[in-house]
Design a protein around this motif. Structure first.
Motif, PDB file in Angstrom:
ATOM      1  N   UNK A 144      38.924  35.960  49.156  1.00 51.40           N
ATOM      2  CA  UNK A 144      39.804  37.043  49.555  1.00 51.40           C
ATOM      3  C   UNK A 144      39.019  38.039  50.388  1.00 51.40           C
ATOM      4  N   UNK A 145      39.637  38.477  51.438  1.00 54.97           N
ATOM      5  CA  UNK A 145      39.003  39.460  52.302  1.00 54.97           C
ATOM      6  C   UNK A 145      39.344  40.891  51.915  1.00 54.97           C
ATOM      7  N   UNK A 146      40.457  41.090  51.216  1.00 52.81           N
ATOM      8  CA  UNK A 146      40.922  42.448  50.942  1.00 52.81           C
ATOM      9  C   UNK A 146      40.825  42.863  49.478  1.00 52.81           C
ATOM     10  N   UNK A 147      40.103  42.098  48.672  1.00 50.89           N
ATOM     11  CA  UNK A 147      39.864  42.456  47.276  1.00 50.89           C
ATOM     12  C   UNK A 147      38.433  42.106  46.892  1.00 50.89           C
ATOM     13  N   UNK A 148      37.882  42.887  45.994  1.00 49.16           N
ATOM     14  CA  UNK A 148      36.646  42.483  45.332  1.00 49.16           C
ATOM     15  C   UNK A 148      37.066  41.875  43.996  1.00 49.16           C
ATOM     16  N   UNK A 149      36.187  41.098  43.391  1.00 53.47           N
ATOM     17  CA  UNK A 149      36.501  40.483  42.106  1.00 53.47           C
ATOM     18  C   UNK A 149      35.222  40.351  41.293  1.00 53.47           C
ATOM     19  N   UNK A 150      35.379  40.479  39.978  1.00 54.00           N
ATOM     20  CA  UNK A 150      34.233  40.336  39.092  1.00 54.00           C
ATOM     21  C   UNK A 150      34.706  39.885  37.714  1.00 54.00           C
ATOM     22  N   UNK A 151      33.745  39.441  36.924  1.00 57.23           N
ATOM     23  CA  UNK A 151      33.999  38.986  35.559  1.00 57.23           C
ATOM     24  C   UNK A 151      33.187  39.853  34.609  1.00 57.23           C
ATOM     25  N   UNK A 152      33.882  40.602  33.763  1.00 53.74           N
ATOM     26  CA  UNK A 152      33.250  41.431  32.735  1.00 53.74           C
ATOM     27  C   UNK A 152      32.220  42.404  33.317  1.00 53.74           C
ATOM     28  N   UNK A 198      50.046  39.712  45.259  1.00 59.71           N
ATOM     29  CA  UNK A 198      49.177  40.875  45.499  1.00 59.71           C
ATOM     30  C   UNK A 198      48.891  41.091  46.985  1.00 59.71           C
ATOM     31  N   UNK A 199      49.404  40.220  47.835  1.00 57.04           N
ATOM     32  CA  UNK A 199      49.174  40.356  49.272  1.00 57.04           C
ATOM     33  C   UNK A 199      47.745  40.059  49.667  1.00 57.04           C
ATOM     34  N   UNK A 200      47.150  39.079  49.005  1.00 53.22           N
ATOM     35  CA  UNK A 200      45.764  38.717  49.320  1.00 53.22           C
ATOM     36  C   UNK A 200      45.672  38.104  50.708  1.00 53.22           C
ATOM     37  N   UNK A 201      44.529  38.348  51.342  1.00 51.75           N
ATOM     38  CA  UNK A 201      44.245  37.748  52.646  1.00 51.75           C
ATOM     39  C   UNK A 201      42.922  37.008  52.531  1.00 51.75           C
ATOM     40  N   UNK A 202      42.793  35.929  53.282  1.00 52.24           N
ATOM     41  CA  UNK A 202      41.552  35.170  53.275  1.00 52.24           C
ATOM     42  C   UNK A 202      41.833  33.684  53.258  1.00 52.24           C
ATOM     43  N   UNK A 248      42.825  30.833  51.251  1.00 55.13           N
ATOM     44  CA  UNK A 248      43.462  30.420  50.002  1.00 55.13           C
ATOM     45  C   UNK A 248      42.972  29.043  49.562  1.00 55.13           C
ATOM     46  N   UNK A 249      42.809  28.116  50.469  1.00 53.28           N
ATOM     47  CA  UNK A 249      42.376  26.760  50.096  1.00 53.28           C
ATOM     48  C   UNK A 249      40.983  26.781  49.462  1.00 53.28           C
ATOM     49  N   UNK A 250      40.090  27.560  50.018  1.00 48.78           N
ATOM     50  CA  UNK A 250      38.758  27.683  49.443  1.00 48.78           C
ATOM     51  C   UNK A 250      38.823  28.330  48.058  1.00 48.78           C
ATOM     52  N   UNK A 251      39.654  29.350  47.932  1.00 52.62           N
ATOM     53  CA  UNK A 251      39.813  30.019  46.636  1.00 52.62           C
ATOM     54  C   UNK A 251      40.384  29.055  45.599  1.00 52.62           C
ATOM     55  N   UNK A 252      41.351  28.252  45.985  1.00 55.25           N
ATOM     56  CA  UNK A 252      41.929  27.271  45.058  1.00 55.25           C
ATOM     57  C   UNK A 252      40.882  26.258  44.610  1.00 55.25           C
ATOM     58  N   UNK A 253      39.955  25.923  45.485  1.00 60.37           N
ATOM     59  CA  UNK A 253      38.893  24.986  45.133  1.00 60.37           C
ATOM     60  C   UNK A 253      38.009  25.490  44.002  1.00 60.37           C
ATOM     61  N   UNK A 254      37.905  26.794  43.854  1.00 63.99           N
ATOM     62  CA  UNK A 254      37.083  27.365  42.792  1.00 63.99           C
ATOM     63  C   UNK A 254      37.644  27.081  41.399  1.00 63.99           C
ATOM     64  N   UNK A 265      36.673  49.863  41.104  1.00 62.53           N
ATOM     65  CA  UNK A 265      36.990  50.384  42.435  1.00 62.53           C
ATOM     66  C   UNK A 265      38.410  49.989  42.849  1.00 62.53           C
ATOM     67  N   UNK A 266      38.963  50.730  43.777  1.00 65.47           N
ATOM     68  CA  UNK A 266      40.277  50.377  44.328  1.00 65.47           C
ATOM     69  C   UNK A 266      40.187  48.997  44.962  1.00 65.47           C
ATOM     70  N   UNK A 267      41.274  48.249  44.901  1.00 63.70           N
ATOM     71  CA  UNK A 267      41.276  46.920  45.508  1.00 63.70           C
ATOM     72  C   UNK A 267      40.374  45.943  44.784  1.00 63.70           C
ATOM     73  N   UNK A 268      40.312  46.039  43.474  1.00 59.80           N
ATOM     74  CA  UNK A 268      39.416  45.200  42.679  1.00 59.80           C
ATOM     75  C   UNK A 268      40.205  44.371  41.679  1.00 59.80           C
ATOM     76  N   UNK A 269      39.755  43.141  41.464  1.00 62.27           N
ATOM     77  CA  UNK A 269      40.323  42.247  40.456  1.00 62.27           C
ATOM     78  C   UNK A 269      39.250  42.032  39.398  1.00 62.27           C
TER      79      UNK A 269
END
Length: 158
Positions: free
Chosen positions: A1-9, A137-141, A143-149, A23-27
């Motif tokens: 995703x280009x418009x969100x950051x993401x983290x685990x715990x 959520x209106x994610x950009x980036x 998607x196919x690569x993200x689905x591979x994860x 932060x704003x725009x965070x998952x």
């Protein structure tokens, strides 16, 4: 995703207001948030998009059974269920694990009851549910690569 950051715990160690200083725009993926839902409500209320990530209860319980004598399972049956180790010695350990899963899921369901922006996300339907989440959520980036994860196993207890 280009418009969100993401983290685990990423803030699972923090206390006070810092526990919810995302932060704003965070998952954020953090199962420990299920134990601080009142404070999560106070911090974000209905202003966040909430995802209830689930997995088959029995598969989850069997996974917890592999860590039955440590972590949250040990705390659940010895401290949260006060005296369960002594008073419920005849209870099948898997039943404690199922009880834990049902407790956490019902806490989350109650929390989400009045939320406007939410979705259920089943691990067994990860690809379809993630595509839906992406769109909602209106994610950009890429998607196919993200689905591979979703094919990569993390923290797998075999």
């Amino acid at each position: 995703m280009d418009n969100y950051s993401a983290a685990h715990e990423s803030l699972s160690h923090a206390v006070g207001a810092a526990r919810f200083a995302y932060p704003a725009g965070h998952i954020e993926a953090d199962n420990r948030l299920s134990w601080v839902l009142g404070r999560l409500e106070r911090a974000y209320g209905d202003d966040a998009f909430y995802v209830h990530l689930t997995r088959d209860t029995m598969a989850t319980a069997r996974s917890f059974l592999k860590r039955y004598d440590s972590g949250i399972m040990q705390a659940y049956r010895s401290s949260i269920l006060m005296g369960a180790l002594k008073k419920s010695a005849d209870v099948d350990p898997l039943d404690f694990c199922v009880d834990y899963c049902e407790t956490v899921n019902s806490n989350i369901e109650a929390f989400l009851k009045n939320k406007t922006h939410k979705m259920n996300f089943a691990l067994e339907r990860a690809a379809a549910d993630f595509a839906d989440f992406w769109e909602r959520i209106g994610a950009r980036g890429d998607l196919e690569s993200a689905l591979g994860q979703w094919q990569v196993r993390h923290n797998a207890s075999v």
